[in-house]
Design a protein around this motif. Structure first.
Motif, short mmCIF file in Angstrom:
data_model
loop_
_atom_site.label_atom_id
_atom_site.label_comp_id
_atom_site.label_asym_id
_atom_site.label_seq_id
_atom_site.Cartn_x
_atom_site.Cartn_y
_atom_site.Cartn_z
N ASP A 19 0.86 -1.17 0.00
CA ASP A 19 0.00 0.00 0.00
C ASP A 19 0.91 1.23 0.00
OD1 ASP A 19 -2.21 1.54 0.04
OD2 ASP A 19 -2.67 1.25 2.15
N ARG A 20 0.78 2.09 -0.99
CA ARG A 20 1.70 3.22 -1.15
C ARG A 20 0.99 4.55 -0.94
NH1 ARG A 20 6.60 2.22 -3.37
NH2 ARG A 20 7.01 0.10 -4.06
N ALA A 21 1.79 5.54 -0.54
CA ALA A 21 1.29 6.90 -0.35
C ALA A 21 2.14 7.86 -1.16
CB ALA A 21 1.33 7.28 1.13
N GLU A 22 1.49 8.80 -1.85
CA GLU A 22 2.21 9.82 -2.60
C GLU A 22 2.53 10.99 -1.68
OE1 GLU A 22 0.13 11.06 -6.04
OE2 GLU A 22 0.54 9.23 -7.18
N VAL A 23 3.81 11.35 -1.61
CA VAL A 23 4.25 12.46 -0.77
C VAL A 23 5.25 13.33 -1.54
CG1 VAL A 23 3.90 11.20 1.39
CG2 VAL A 23 6.10 11.06 0.23
N THR A 24 5.49 14.52 -1.04
CA THR A 24 6.47 15.42 -1.63
C THR A 24 7.84 15.18 -0.99
OG1 THR A 24 4.79 17.10 -2.06
CG2 THR A 24 7.08 17.83 -2.03
N ALA A 25 8.84 15.00 -1.83
CA ALA A 25 10.21 14.74 -1.34
C ALA A 25 11.11 15.91 -1.74
CB ALA A 25 10.74 13.44 -1.92
N TYR A 26 12.01 16.29 -0.80
CA TYR A 26 13.01 17.32 -1.06
C TYR A 26 14.37 16.64 -1.10
CZ TYR A 26 9.21 20.47 0.18
OH TYR A 26 8.00 21.12 0.21
N LEU A 27 15.15 16.95 -2.15
CA LEU A 27 16.37 16.22 -2.44
C LEU A 27 17.61 17.03 -2.05
CD1 LEU A 27 16.81 14.04 -5.54
CD2 LEU A 27 18.69 15.54 -4.90
N PHE A 28 18.55 16.36 -1.37
CA PHE A 28 19.79 16.98 -0.91
C PHE A 28 20.99 16.20 -1.43
CE2 PHE A 28 16.53 18.19 2.03
CZ PHE A 28 16.85 19.46 2.48
N ALA A 54 14.04 14.16 2.02
CA ALA A 54 13.30 14.40 3.26
C ALA A 54 11.82 14.44 2.92
CB ALA A 54 13.74 15.70 3.90
N VAL A 55 11.01 13.66 3.65
CA VAL A 55 9.57 13.60 3.41
C VAL A 55 8.82 13.76 4.72
CG1 VAL A 55 9.85 12.10 1.40
CG2 VAL A 55 9.45 11.09 3.64
N SER A 56 7.58 14.19 4.62
CA SER A 56 6.73 14.35 5.80
C SER A 56 5.57 13.36 5.70
CB SER A 56 6.20 15.78 5.87
OG SER A 56 5.33 15.94 6.98
N VAL A 90 2.52 14.84 12.33
CA VAL A 90 3.36 14.31 11.26
C VAL A 90 4.75 14.03 11.79
CG1 VAL A 90 2.09 15.48 9.41
CG2 VAL A 90 4.05 16.61 10.48
N THR A 91 5.49 13.20 11.03
CA THR A 91 6.88 12.88 11.32
C THR A 91 7.69 13.08 10.05
OG1 THR A 91 6.30 11.27 13.04
CG2 THR A 91 8.50 11.09 12.07
N ILE A 92 8.86 13.70 10.18
CA ILE A 92 9.75 13.91 9.03
C ILE A 92 10.77 12.79 9.00
CG2 ILE A 92 11.43 15.46 7.96
CD1 ILE A 92 10.02 17.74 9.54
N LEU A 93 10.87 12.10 7.83
CA LEU A 93 11.83 11.01 7.67
C LEU A 93 12.90 11.41 6.67
CD1 LEU A 93 9.49 7.86 7.49
CD2 LEU A 93 10.73 8.75 9.46
N ILE A 94 14.15 11.04 6.97
CA ILE A 94 15.29 11.29 6.08
C ILE A 94 15.76 9.95 5.54
CG2 ILE A 94 17.53 12.39 5.82
CD1 ILE A 94 15.34 14.28 6.77
#
Length: 460
Positions: free
Chosen positions: A87-96, A301-303, A345-349
């Motif tokens: 089961d997948r969720a679409e989220v916004t990711a920021y790239l470093f 990094a995603v929330s 929410v939780t931020i995951l790296i």
């Protein structure tokens, strides 16, 4: 005597003639039919045909009814199949990434000498800057010629090649092809691109042996073309070199000084929201000849909502799908988590060292995160029944219908995932193919549609 008989004969002949004339007159007359007569005849034919059709339909319906009554209950079945879905969720990711700008020392048009993602060393020429834009096209053709010459020189055979080379080459080609297929299954397309040249060389060598040919003529033509192209270059040129070793990328987006590893280390709940409002620095774009990536490791990094984030553990590896790169799937490791107190929410790296060829490294992009995986037996939701308070399915076993209990794990769309049965003899061993006589098992013929069925019902 004779005189008396003559009048009688004459009278008889006269009557006969009158009768003949009467018959002839009657035969010559044609009876006239009225409109009512014609309508009656047509109506009689129509109702005769209509009646025949009704009788035929009635006979077919009667035969079909008898077949249904004699054949028995009509069932619609399907086989239970194995499935493992996420089961997948679409989220916004920021790239470093750890990036360093290569400053442009000369004005002009860049012609890059190395491909994106290539590992370069200190002082290596990475681009030629031409004052005349037309020289760029000429230089690009020269680069193509250099690559072709290198392949053909490696493909050329030494004298005395024997047929035993074919056996060796076929083995090498087979092994390399299998290796590339395995890499494709793992989505390691960058490795495939690196090995495609080696495969081309091996196949050229095989062709040279089979056809007793060499590539000297083509090599001479390419070298002559290169000399001619170099002579046609006009204007001035300047070589841009790498200031240090690293992975080279020609594209610069102006965020190199914002999405840094230093900012990632200091990332917290308060400044995470500022990532979405970052603005590209146009001066960085205008005054650079590319950039270097010091390390192959990069991060996103995603929330996520706290409930979803609970499924991820630090150090765990999870497949992330990047929609901007044709849904490329990359395995990434959870580095750390940041819990927010102001929001649920939780931020995951996440991190990875994979550098797929042609990958889109846009700073902000949509990705698919696996929330939870489900493994079991897939059946149609219509097959699920409840008998005496027990959830299960009706399955066809031989000539009987048997009720088999099962445990529902997950439902999606028109399908339901049920638990894989456990072998009582080996309760700790996971066996997908274990066929239970009691519980729903792999390949069971499950009844999807059927009325008036019951446990133990016989079917003919």
């Amino acid at each position: 005597m004779e005189n008396k008989r003559k009048p009688a004969q004459s009278k008889s002949n006269s009557v006969a003639k009158r009768n003949e004339n009467s018959v002839a007159t009657t035969k010559g007359l044609k009876r006239k039919t009225s409109f009512a007569d014609r309508f009656f005849e047509q109506s009689k034919r129509f109702f005769a045909q209509f009646g025949s059709a009704v009788i035929a339909v009635a006979i077919v319906a009667y035969v079909f009814l008898q077949l249904v009554l004699n054949v028995g209950t009509l069932l619609d079945t399907e086989n239970a199949s194995y499935v493992n879905i996420s089961d997948r969720a679409e989220v916004t990711a920021y790239l470093f990434r750890d990036e360093k700008i290569i400053p442009a020392t000369e004005k002009g048009t860049n012609c890059y000498m190395v491909e994106d993602g290539t590992k370069v060393h200190l002082g290596q020429e990475i681009a030629m800057v031409y004052s005349n834009p037309n020289d760029v096209k000429i230089q690009q053709r020269i680069q193509e010629i250099d690559k072709r010459i290198a392949v053909l020189e490696k493909s050329s055979l030494s004298t005395g090649a024997s047929t035993t080379n074919i056996v060796m080459l076929d083995k090498q080609i087979s092994e390399l092809t299998l290796s590339m297929l395995r890499q494709a299954d793992k989505s390691e397309f960058d490795k495939i691109l690196r090995e495609k040249e080696e495969l081309l060389i091996l196949m050229n060598r095989r062709q040279a042996i089979m056809q007793s040919a060499n590539y000297s003529k083509e090599l001479n033509e390419l070298k002559k073309e290169k000399i001619s192209l170099n002579a046609s270059l006009s204007g001035t040129s300047h070589a841009a070199t790498s200031p240090e070793s690293g992975y080279f990328y020609s594209s610069v987006d102006g965020y190199e000084n914002f999405f840094t590893l230093d900012r990632l280390k200091k990332l917290n709940a308060e400044n995470f929201d500022s990532l979405s409002s970052a603005v590209a620095d146009q001066s960085v774009i205008d005054n650079s000849a590319g950039k270097l990536i010091s390390s192959s490791t990069w991060y996103i990094a995603v929330s996520l909502d706290k409930r979803t984030a609970e499924h991820f553990v630090n150090g765990g590896i999870y497949p992330i799908v990047f929609q901007y790169s044709n849904n490329t799937e990359i395995n990434m490791t959870v580095e750390r988590r940041i819990t927010r107190s102001d929001k649920d929410v939780t931020i995951l790296i996440f991190s990875t060292k994979q550098l797929p060829s042609g990958f889109d490294f846009s700073r902000c992009q949509t990705v698919e995160i696996p929330c939870e995986s489900y493994e079991g037996l897939r059946v149609s939701t219509n097959a699920i029944r409840v008998k005496d308070g027990v959830t299960g399915v009706y399955a066809v076993v031989g000539t009987k219908i048997v009720f088999k209990p099962t445990e529902i794990i997950y439902s999606y769309g028109s399908y339901t995932i049920c638990a894989i049965p456990t072998d009582p003899a080996y309760p700790n061993r996971r066996d997908i193919a274990y066929a239970s006589k009691t519980y729903l098992s792999l390949h069971d013929a499950v009844v999807v549609d059927g009325n008036d069925i019951y446990d133990g019902m016989r079917i003919d």
